[in-house]
Scaffold this motif. Structure first.
Motif, short mmCIF file in Angstrom:
data_model
loop_
_atom_site.label_atom_id
_atom_site.label_comp_id
_atom_site.label_asym_id
_atom_site.label_seq_id
_atom_site.Cartn_x
_atom_site.Cartn_y
_atom_site.Cartn_z
N ARG A 252 -25.67 -43.72 25.21
CA ARG A 252 -25.95 -42.53 24.13
C ARG A 252 -25.25 -41.29 24.73
NH1 ARG A 252 -31.49 -44.20 23.93
NH2 ARG A 252 -31.90 -42.29 25.15
N ARG A 253 -25.39 -40.83 25.58
CA ARG A 253 -24.80 -39.47 26.13
C ARG A 253 -23.18 -39.62 26.22
NH1 ARG A 253 -26.54 -34.90 25.45
NH2 ARG A 253 -26.14 -33.96 27.34
N GLU A 255 -21.44 -41.79 24.33
CA GLU A 255 -20.92 -41.79 22.85
C GLU A 255 -20.89 -40.08 22.58
OE1 GLU A 255 -19.21 -44.03 21.78
OE2 GLU A 255 -19.60 -45.13 23.69
N ASN A 256 -22.12 -39.53 22.89
CA ASN A 256 -22.22 -38.14 22.16
C ASN A 256 -21.14 -37.36 22.74
OD1 ASN A 256 -24.63 -35.57 23.10
ND2 ASN A 256 -23.44 -35.75 21.11
N GLN A 259 -17.86 -38.14 20.80
CA GLN A 259 -18.09 -37.67 19.37
C GLN A 259 -17.50 -36.34 19.53
OE1 GLN A 259 -18.09 -39.33 16.73
NE2 GLN A 259 -18.94 -41.34 17.43
N ALA A 260 -18.02 -35.38 20.65
CA ALA A 260 -17.81 -33.92 20.88
C ALA A 260 -16.34 -33.77 21.07
CB ALA A 260 -18.72 -33.38 21.87
N MET A 276 -22.63 -30.69 22.49
CA MET A 276 -23.38 -31.82 22.98
C MET A 276 -24.88 -31.35 22.74
SD MET A 276 -21.57 -33.58 26.06
CE MET A 276 -22.76 -34.75 26.52
N ALA A 277 -25.81 -32.37 22.55
CA ALA A 277 -27.08 -32.28 22.49
C ALA A 277 -27.88 -31.91 23.88
CB ALA A 277 -27.94 -33.20 21.65
#
Ligand SMILES: [Zn+2]
Length: 337
Positions: A252-253, A255-256, A259-260, A276-277
């Protein structure tokens, strides 16, 4: 208070004041001719006091105590030189042993920080970091090569039990887990944590830290483990399901991060980290404490390295600053949305 986990095993809770990790779990194996302490805490008073008090409670013979360090980070290694008595051994992997000595040199940190400036940090932030980074201030001193250096597969014998070193690079280049095959016990260091996830950063000596970490998760996933002892937090659990969760987390990270990068072509790692989250209680990226920003950018760089090495992002340098964009290759752009 020291907690007795088994006839021959104690857990010592060492507070990490002001650090989001909250505590270090040190473990003490007893019952043999010599005892083995696994990890130590920062070279700071709250850690020192908690360690000394709990070792005294247990009543361990300090003249017959050796120390095993899972990896070079200062919350694990900081107190080792002052806890060991003459004739005692300090064990660490050969890789992290040399990394630990590098980390005592200002020149090492100058190189690291120059790299972080290339990736978007301001010099002003770096000057503050220089004074506050626990990797510099709470690391063991003097070290002077007082260690016995270990490698993958090396074995230690304590209390008639054989403990096997398993090299698990990722969190650090030379991280070691310690496996007691007889009791099916795994001392996991920071390789496997529960409730929180291990920080995976870029390292000068590890071009693909995240790829290495994921491979090191696979390397231990199917080990037979009945007792799993992580180095932080109170939680523990079963090994294979946690490995699967950690791998899913990083998928997930990744992909995160991708995307960023896509949402801001030409951004620096510092700016990408801000997009990023993060599971930290700050209102915004600007409010992140500086050392947490340092770790966040290091982790972002590890994810960007992973993506760059697999052709999904590209990087270039412009006036001394490294910038990122996603690649145009259409085979790489159908990322799950
Ligand atoms: Zn660590």
């Amino acid at each position: 208070m020291a907690q007795r986990l088994a006839q021959d095993l104690w857990k010592l809770e060492i507070p990490l004041v002001g650090n989001p990790l909250k505590n270090l779990n040190s473990y003490l194996l007893t019952g043999g001719e010599r005892s083995l302490l696994i990890d130590t805490g920062f070279r700071q008073d709250p850690c020192r006091e908690a360690m000394e008090r709990q070792l005294a409670e247990i009543g361990v013979d300090r003249e017959r105590m050796d120390i095993f360090l899972t990896h070079l980070h200062s919350d694990h290694t900081g107190l080792a030189p002052e806890l060991i008595r003459p004739g005692g051994r300090i064990y660490i992997s050969a890789i992290d042993g040399s990394g630990l000595e590098d980390g005592l040199e200002d020149a090492y940190w100058e190189d690291v920080y120059r790299e972080y400036v290339r990736n978007g940090f301001s010099w002003e932030e770096i000057h503050h970091l220089w004074d506050s980074n626990p990797a510099q201030g709470a690391a063991p001193k003097p070290w002077n090569g007082r260690c016995t250096l270990l490698g993958d597969g090396d074995r230690l014998t304590y209390g008639g039990r054989t403990l096997r070193c398993i090299l698990t690079p990722g969190h650090t280049p030379g991280h070691l887990c310690l496996y007691d095959e007889g009791k099916k016990r795994l001392f996991a260091g920071d390789h496997i944590l529960f409730h929180i996830t291990p920080n995976i950063c870029r390292w000068p000596s590890m071009p693909d830290a995240l790829g290495s970490y994921l491979a090191s998760l696979d390397a231990i996933r199917d080990l037979e483990v009945r007792e799993l002892y992580p180095a932080h937090r109170a939680e523990t659990g079963a090994l294979a399901p946690r490995v699967d969760e950690l791998k899913a987390h990083h998928a997930r990270r990744i992909e995160n991060a991708w995307q960023a990068v896509r949402s801001a072509p030409g951004a620096t790692a510092y700016e990408i980290a801000g997009r990023m989250a993060w599971s930290i209680r700050s209102r915004s990226w600007a409010d992140f404490p500086l050392t947490q920003k340092f770790f966040a950018v290091g982790e972002t760089l590890a994810h960007l390295d992973y993506l760059a090495l697999r052709g999904r992002v590209r990087q270039w340098e412009e006036g001394g600053t490294v910038r990122y964009a996603v690649t145009e290759d259409p085979s790489h752009t159908h990322s799950p949305l």
